[in-house]
Write an enzyme that holds these catalytic residues in place. Structure first.
Site, mmCIF file in Angstrom:
data_model
loop_
_atom_site.group_PDB
_atom_site.id
_atom_site.type_symbol
_atom_site.label_atom_id
_atom_site.label_comp_id
_atom_site.label_asym_id
_atom_site.label_seq_id
_atom_site.Cartn_x
_atom_site.Cartn_y
_atom_site.Cartn_z
ATOM 1 N N ASN A 275 1.865 3.030 -2.066
ATOM 2 C CA ASN A 275 0.937 3.808 -3.623
ATOM 3 C C ASN A 275 -0.550 4.655 -3.163
ATOM 4 O O ASN A 275 -0.418 5.895 -3.120
ATOM 5 C CB ASN A 275 0.915 3.439 -4.792
ATOM 6 C CG ASN A 275 2.176 3.057 -6.238
ATOM 7 O OD1 ASN A 275 2.093 4.488 -5.897
ATOM 8 N ND2 ASN A 275 2.194 2.119 -5.803
ATOM 9 N N ASN B 171 -4.695 2.288 -12.732
ATOM 10 C CA ASN B 171 -3.749 1.084 -12.694
ATOM 11 C C ASN B 171 -2.623 1.719 -12.906
ATOM 12 O O ASN B 171 -2.271 2.794 -13.704
ATOM 13 C CB ASN B 171 -4.199 -0.403 -13.445
ATOM 14 C CG ASN B 171 -3.084 -1.176 -12.364
ATOM 15 O OD1 ASN B 171 -2.586 -1.412 -11.702
ATOM 16 N ND2 ASN B 171 -2.402 -1.615 -14.189
ATOM 17 N N GLY C 183 0.833 -1.511 0.156
ATOM 18 C CA GLY C 183 -0.078 0.047 0.133
ATOM 19 C C GLY C 183 0.902 1.292 0.264
ATOM 20 O O GLY C 183 0.078 2.213 0.536
ATOM 21 N N HIS D 3 1.623 0.245 -12.392
ATOM 22 C CA HIS D 3 2.110 -0.225 -13.176
ATOM 23 C C HIS D 3 4.181 0.086 -13.626
ATOM 24 O O HIS D 3 3.952 0.762 -13.796
ATOM 25 C CB HIS D 3 1.455 -1.077 -14.908
ATOM 26 C CG HIS D 3 2.536 -2.115 -15.179
ATOM 27 N ND1 HIS D 3 1.726 -3.733 -14.803
ATOM 28 C CD2 HIS D 3 3.180 -2.577 -15.739
ATOM 29 C CE1 HIS D 3 2.790 -4.908 -15.350
ATOM 30 N NE2 HIS D 3 3.815 -3.710 -15.893
ATOM 31 N N GLU E 267 6.618 6.405 -8.627
ATOM 32 C CA GLU E 267 5.082 5.530 -8.642
ATOM 33 C C GLU E 267 4.401 6.529 -7.981
ATOM 34 O O GLU E 267 3.503 7.117 -8.257
ATOM 35 C CB GLU E 267 4.849 4.472 -8.160
ATOM 36 C CG GLU E 267 5.584 3.787 -9.546
ATOM 37 C CD GLU E 267 5.317 1.625 -9.164
ATOM 38 O OE1 GLU E 267 4.012 1.614 -8.352
ATOM 39 O OE2 GLU E 267 5.974 1.222 -8.768
ATOM 40 N N ASP F 126 -2.518 -5.666 -18.391
ATOM 41 C CA ASP F 126 -1.799 -4.178 -17.866
ATOM 42 C C ASP F 126 -1.881 -3.670 -20.031
ATOM 43 O O ASP F 126 -1.232 -3.066 -19.980
ATOM 44 C CB ASP F 126 -0.885 -3.966 -17.798
ATOM 45 C CG ASP F 126 -0.981 -4.815 -16.559
ATOM 46 O OD1 ASP F 126 -1.184 -3.921 -15.780
ATOM 47 O OD2 ASP F 126 -0.020 -5.937 -16.564
HETATM 48 C C1 GRF Z 1 3.698 -1.332 -7.732
HETATM 49 O O1 GRF Z 1 5.013 -1.478 -7.432
HETATM 50 C C2 GRF Z 1 2.558 -0.885 -8.591
HETATM 51 O O2 GRF Z 1 3.095 -0.433 -9.346
HETATM 52 C C3 GRF Z 1 2.338 -2.290 -8.938
HETATM 53 O O3 GRF Z 1 2.266 -2.959 -7.248
HETATM 54 C C4 GRF Z 1 3.026 -2.884 -6.866
HETATM 55 C C5 GRF Z 1 1.927 -1.945 -5.901
HETATM 56 O O4 GRF Z 1 3.144 -1.422 -4.227
HETATM 57 N N1 GRF Z 1 0.806 -2.357 -9.887
HETATM 58 P P1 GRF Z 1 2.008 -1.080 -3.332
HETATM 59 O O5 GRF Z 1 1.257 -2.168 -2.350
HETATM 60 O O6 GRF Z 1 1.428 0.601 -3.759
HETATM 61 O O7 GRF Z 1 2.998 -0.849 -2.249
#
Ligand code: GRF
Length: 217
Positions: A15, A112, A13, A114, A179, A150
């Protein structure tokens, strides 16, 4: 008017945290209405609770089919939005493929993040795929979700160089930094209603200066 977010997670989590921090810091005009995980006990749920955000665990294993899971998830997400026209579903490390039963309920409203420059390296462990292939530049992509893996229309990307002394994990960590910049930025552009589609149906953000997303080592 603020964006309403439902964030779907399966793991750490970070992100989600970037979204929560951007909101708290005033960089993102949004509210996270709900965080949904398909797995119990993941760190993302703790991050949500810490921020006072409602959470829900919907274990995919409890459903007879993917379609049943998608339908139940759509119901949960629908119930979380107060103003569905301001609603966006964010897949932030959500490790399930969503089919038309879910996606058709939120057309053009599911995004999403990625960890590669799509269309290169879709699917699982994109960082490993890029590292093993020996590319010199990779990065991350925020895209609208369609029924493929994706494959949906690309909204924005940030580039990350692969350094000579990298390993998979060091590279992944530097991609994550990007990200955490890119996803809140894109959500803010959505909040500002900057998204348009050109004559070929490609997404474009009006008034966005792409230089803010230039590569950072
Ligand atoms: C990230 O690298 C995202 O791009 C991918 O899964 C990972 C999730 O990381 N889809 P987090 O749970 O947000 O730390």
């Amino acid at each position: 008017m603020s964006l309403e977010l439902v964030v779907l997670v399966s793991g750490s989590g970070s992100n989600l945290q970037a979204i929560l921090d951007a909101i708290a810091g005033g960089a993102l005009d949004a509210r996270v209405r709900l965080v949904v995980s398909n797995l119990e006990g993941v760190k993302a749920l703790a991050r949500a609770s810490e921020a006072g955000v409602a959470t829900c665990v919907l274990p995919h294993k409890g459903f007879a089919s993917r379609k049943d899971f998608d339908a139940a998830l759509a119901e949960v997400v629908r119930g979380a939005f107060e103003r569905p026209e301001r609603g966006v579903v964010v897949l932030a490390g959500f490790m399930r493929i969503l089919g038309p039963t879910f996606l058709d309920a939120f057309p053009q409203r599911v995004v999403n993040i990625h960890p590669s420059l799509l269309p290169a390296f879709p699917g699982v462990d994109a960082q490993r795929q890029a590292f093993d292939k020996g590319v010199r530049i990779t990065g991350c992509t925020v895209h609208l979700v369609d029924a493929g893996t994706d494959t949906g229309p690309i909204l924005a990307q940030a580039a990350v160089p692969v350094l000579d002394d990298d390993d998979r994990d060091r590279l992944a960590a530097r991609i994550l930094v990007q990200e955490h910049r890119l996803l809140p930025a894109v959500l803010q552009w959505l909040a500002e209603e900057r998204l348009r589609f050109d004559t070929q149906g490609r997404p474009r953000f009006v008034g966005v200066v792409p230089a803010v997303l230039s590569p950072h080592p």
